[in-house]
Design a protein around this motif. Structure first.
Motif: not given
Length: 306
Positions: A217-229, A241-252
């Motif tokens: 769920p955190f990959q882009y493409g076919f195992f090309e890497g993660v999109f977070i950060d 990040q905007k939503l993470a700040d609102k809901y007090h969680v992380t981007k993950n």
């Protein structure tokens, strides 16, 4: 933690599960114990394996770590997948029976709660699979069954001969892998996203109460890497990040919440072996995005709407 009744067939599983494909990369069994206990302490009760992960070593390490941990077998659900060889797929009776016995031995358990056929086999014989499933279930080795990366016609072909309901289909899905929903949003269009590569698998799964397990769920493409950060996806990360700040969680956490917001009642399979990130991701199960927030993330990922 949110829970999902897999296939509405009685397996009450955490909406966030832990995949063990990378567990053999940890330093030792003690590190694996910490990962499993972190997952359970985060509300996760479902663990996904496959006989081909690490050529069996991932199942073996999971089994050793489970025995060394404070976790009771009866408090968790264990799934594994079989059918992939080095350069082929094999759903023959002999191979499946031997593969399941091998998995059980490596896992150190008497049964698995769920067994998946790992990707489609072009030479599949549904009647033979039915015999295998009956034998495994009657022997108490497997409780429930499912598939991986199959389209609706393939599922129907197999289900037609089975005495058991196929409860899950494991598919790659996430913010940067939205193919299964793109075509549904672009019906009656001629742009690239209108092409249906999956046969309406999301709608089919909902109609047949079949749980989609979203892998990578955190990959882009076919195992090309993660999109977070990842600086390649700055707009997306800003929105997360905007939503993470609102809901007090992380981007993950927001990335997990985005998948779980879909009404198909999906289950997210995490691939991380990092204890901190596992806890961050699991926290996303407690966040429910609004319609607009869900679409804002979808658009920030580079998608468009007709």
């Amino acid at each position: 933690m949110k829970f999902v009744d897999l296939g509405r067939n009685g397996l009450n599983a955490s909406a966030v599960s832990l995949g063990l494909m990378r567990v053999n990369g940890l330093a030792d069994d003690a590190a694996a114990v910490k990962v499993l206990e972190t997952a359970v302490n985060s509300g996760i009760n479902f663990f996904d394996n496959a006989d081909m992960y690490g050529k069996g070593e991932c199942e073996a390490r999971f089994g050793r770590a489970l025995r060394q941990s404070s976790i009771k077998r009866e408090d968790i659900l264990i799934q594994t997948k079989v059918g992939i060889l080095d350069h082929a797929y094999d759903f023959s009776k002999q191979h499946l029976i031997e593969a399941v016995d091998g998995s059980l031995q490596r896992l150190g358990v008497d049964y698995v709660d769920s067994l998946l056929l790992h990707r489609p086999d072009a030479l599949i014989e549904p009647e033979e699979i039915a015999t295998v499933f009956d034998q495994l279930q009657n022997a108490g080795k497997v409780r429930q069954f499912g598939v991986s990366n199959m389209n609706p016609s393939q599922v129907e072909l197999l289900q037609h001969s089975l005495n058991q309901k196929l409860i899950v289909n494991q598919l790659q899905f996430g913010i940067m892998h939205t193919g299964p929903i793109d075509a549904g949003l672009h019906v009656n269009m001629t742009d690239p996203r209108s092409v249906d590569h999956d046969g309406g698998i999301i709608e089919y799964s909902r109609l047949h109460d079949m749980t989609i397990q979203a892998w990578s769920p955190f990959q882009y493409g076919f195992f090309e890497g993660v999109f977070i950060d990842n600086p390649k996806f700055q707009e997306l990360n800003d929105e997360l990040q905007k939503l993470a700040d609102k809901y007090h969680v992380t981007k993950n956490g927001i990335a997990v919440a985005w998948i779980l917001r879909h009404p198909a009642q999906m289950q997210v399979i995490l691939g991380s072996m990092n204890q901190e990130r596992i806890a961050q991701m699991a926290a996303g199960a407690d966040v429910k995005l609004t319609h607009q927030e869900w679409y804002d993330v979808y658009l920030a990922a580079g998608n468009n709407l007709p």
